[in-house]
Design a protein around this motif. Structure first.
Motif, PDB file in Angstrom:
ATOM      1  N   UNK A  58      -6.135  -5.002  -7.359  1.00  0.00           N
ATOM      2  CA  UNK A  58      -5.892  -4.017  -6.130  1.00  0.00           C
ATOM      3  C   UNK A  58      -5.400  -3.475  -7.111  1.00  0.00           C
ATOM      4  N   UNK A  59      -4.215  -3.833  -7.133  1.00  0.00           N
ATOM      5  CA  UNK A  59      -3.414  -3.293  -7.831  1.00  0.00           C
ATOM      6  C   UNK A  59      -3.776  -2.262  -9.138  1.00  0.00           C
ATOM      7  N   UNK A  60      -3.783  -3.418 -10.066  1.00  0.00           N
ATOM      8  CA  UNK A  60      -4.148  -2.161 -11.123  1.00  0.00           C
ATOM      9  C   UNK A  60      -4.840  -1.131 -11.002  1.00  0.00           C
ATOM     10  N   UNK A  61      -6.532  -1.371  -9.816  1.00  0.00           N
ATOM     11  CA  UNK A  61      -6.679  -0.119  -9.570  1.00  0.00           C
ATOM     12  C   UNK A  61      -6.180   1.081  -8.477  1.00  0.00           C
ATOM     13  N   UNK A  62      -4.839   0.327  -8.098  1.00  0.00           N
ATOM     14  CA  UNK A  62      -4.345   1.797  -7.191  1.00  0.00           C
ATOM     15  C   UNK A  62      -3.768   2.478  -8.529  1.00  0.00           C
ATOM     16  N   UNK A  63      -3.249   1.775  -9.725  1.00  0.00           N
ATOM     17  CA  UNK A  63      -1.964   2.258 -10.339  1.00  0.00           C
ATOM     18  C   UNK A  63      -2.894   2.960 -11.287  1.00  0.00           C
ATOM     19  N   UNK A  64      -4.543   2.844 -11.927  1.00  0.00           N
ATOM     20  CA  UNK A  64      -5.178   3.100 -12.859  1.00  0.00           C
ATOM     21  C   UNK A  64      -5.544   4.814 -11.976  1.00  0.00           C
ATOM     22  N   UNK A  65      -5.286   4.944 -10.483  1.00  0.00           N
ATOM     23  CA  UNK A  65      -5.608   5.999 -10.252  1.00  0.00           C
ATOM     24  C   UNK A  65      -4.763   7.499  -9.936  1.00  0.00           C
ATOM     25  N   UNK A  67      -2.141   6.710 -12.030  1.00  0.00           N
ATOM     26  CA  UNK A  67      -2.243   7.314 -13.196  1.00  0.00           C
ATOM     27  C   UNK A  67      -3.261   8.481 -14.037  1.00  0.00           C
ATOM     28  N   UNK A  68      -3.692   9.153 -13.178  1.00  0.00           N
ATOM     29  CA  UNK A  68      -5.107  10.222 -13.341  1.00  0.00           C
ATOM     30  C   UNK A  68      -4.612  11.556 -12.497  1.00  0.00           C
ATOM     31  N   UNK A  70      -4.447  10.968  -9.377  1.00  0.00           N
ATOM     32  CA  UNK A  70      -5.210  10.900  -7.683  1.00  0.00           C
ATOM     33  C   UNK A  70      -4.201   9.783  -6.610  1.00  0.00           C
ATOM     34  N   UNK A  71      -3.085  10.838  -6.989  1.00  0.00           N
ATOM     35  CA  UNK A  71      -1.859  10.508  -5.625  1.00  0.00           C
ATOM     36  C   UNK A  71      -2.449  10.033  -4.868  1.00  0.00           C
ATOM     37  N   UNK A  72      -1.716   8.710  -3.842  1.00  0.00           N
ATOM     38  CA  UNK A  72      -1.944   9.157  -2.758  1.00  0.00           C
ATOM     39  C   UNK A  72      -0.534   8.267  -2.065  1.00  0.00           C
ATOM     40  N   UNK A  73       0.080   7.573  -2.961  1.00  0.00           N
ATOM     41  CA  UNK A  73       1.194   7.721  -1.600  1.00  0.00           C
ATOM     42  C   UNK A  73       2.127   8.397  -2.455  1.00  0.00           C
ATOM     43  N   UNK A  74       3.426   8.630  -1.621  1.00  0.00           N
ATOM     44  CA  UNK A  74       4.232   9.400  -1.975  1.00  0.00           C
ATOM     45  C   UNK A  74       5.296   8.469  -2.763  1.00  0.00           C
ATOM     46  N   UNK A  75       5.412   8.675  -3.711  1.00  0.00           N
ATOM     47  CA  UNK A  75       7.170   8.700  -4.264  1.00  0.00           C
ATOM     48  C   UNK A  75       8.415   7.433  -3.248  1.00  0.00           C
ATOM     49  N   UNK A  76       8.374   8.638  -2.021  1.00  0.00           N
ATOM     50  CA  UNK A  76       9.250   7.875  -1.141  1.00  0.00           C
ATOM     51  C   UNK A  76       8.296   7.006  -0.655  1.00  0.00           C
ATOM     52  N   UNK A  77       7.437   6.365  -0.506  1.00  0.00           N
ATOM     53  CA  UNK A  77       6.370   5.488   0.149  1.00  0.00           C
ATOM     54  C   UNK A  77       6.673   3.864  -1.397  1.00  0.00           C
ATOM     55  N   UNK A  78       6.383   4.380  -2.141  1.00  0.00           N
ATOM     56  CA  UNK A  78       6.276   3.540  -3.582  1.00  0.00           C
ATOM     57  C   UNK A  78       7.738   3.057  -3.792  1.00  0.00           C
ATOM     58  N   UNK A  79       9.088   3.880  -3.712  1.00  0.00           N
ATOM     59  CA  UNK A  79      10.479   3.249  -3.567  1.00  0.00           C
ATOM     60  C   UNK A  79      10.950   2.531  -2.562  1.00  0.00           C
ATOM     61  N   UNK A  80      10.095   2.357  -0.988  1.00  0.00           N
ATOM     62  CA  UNK A  80      10.342   1.933  -0.183  1.00  0.00           C
ATOM     63  C   UNK A  80       9.966   0.256  -0.488  1.00  0.00           C
ATOM     64  N   UNK A  81       8.643   0.448  -1.303  1.00  0.00           N
ATOM     65  CA  UNK A  81       7.742  -0.703  -1.509  1.00  0.00           C
ATOM     66  C   UNK A  81       8.759  -1.503  -2.820  1.00  0.00           C
TER      67      UNK A  81
END
Length: 184
Positions: A58-65, A67-68, A70-81
């Protein structure tokens, strides 16, 4: 309480190919992404070890989207994760995210129920088509996350009594009705 259907079992072979046990054929990550968009839960296990690989894929699917573009997660959220993973203690982020998505789904379901109960437009010809368009739009806007929401404006799952939601729905319906009457 309704029982959730069993997740679609996908087995990963040593060759790293993914096998759909329901249809007895090989699938790709894009196929799995489609199953999830259609509302199916999936479970991906390693055939040899029996390890559950669902999270990894599932993480790989999100990463592929992402990278194309199709950003869903803001950078701030990714940093918090990332911070939540790097912190030494137990993180509350996973529980918070799960609770947030559950509130979002519940809130959207309630809006749909309220709209159907109070909306005289539901009996209007063409309303189903308009509702389907709104669902498709919301599916695209939420990154394919399955949702029963029909696109009515809300103040979000944090709305306490729903009165703001109801007013927003009434306003949107009045605007739609006005546009439809001008079209006639």
């Amino acid at each position: 309480m309704t029982d959730k259907p069993a997740p679609l079992l996908i087995k990963r072979y040593a060759s790293r190919r993914l096998y759909n046990t329901e249809t007895s054929d090989y699938v790709t990550l894009e196929d799995i992404s489609g199953f999830i968009r259609d509302g199916r839960e999936v479970q991906i296990v390693d055939l040899k070890t029996g390890d559950d690989l669902t999270r990894q894929y599932l993480l790989q699917i999100i990463a592929e989207h992402e990278s194309r573009g199709e950003s869903v997660l803001p950078v701030d959220v990714l940093n918090d994760l990332v911070r939540s993973y790097m912190g030494g203690g137990v993180s509350v982020v996973p529980q918070f995210l799960q609770a947030s998505f559950e509130m979002l789904r519940d809130g959207q379901s309630k809006v749909v129920e309220n709209m159907s109960a109070i909306n005289p437009m539901t009996k209007m010809p063409g309303f189903e088509a308009m509702q389907a368009q709104q669902k498709a739009f919301m599916k695209a806007m939420t990154g394919g996350m399955p949702t029963p929401w029909t696109g009515a404006a809300t103040s979000g799952p944090e709305a306490s009594d729903g009165s703001e939601d109801l007013e927003a729905i009434k306003k949107q319906l009045a605007e739609l009705q006005e546009k439809l009457s001008k079209m006639s």
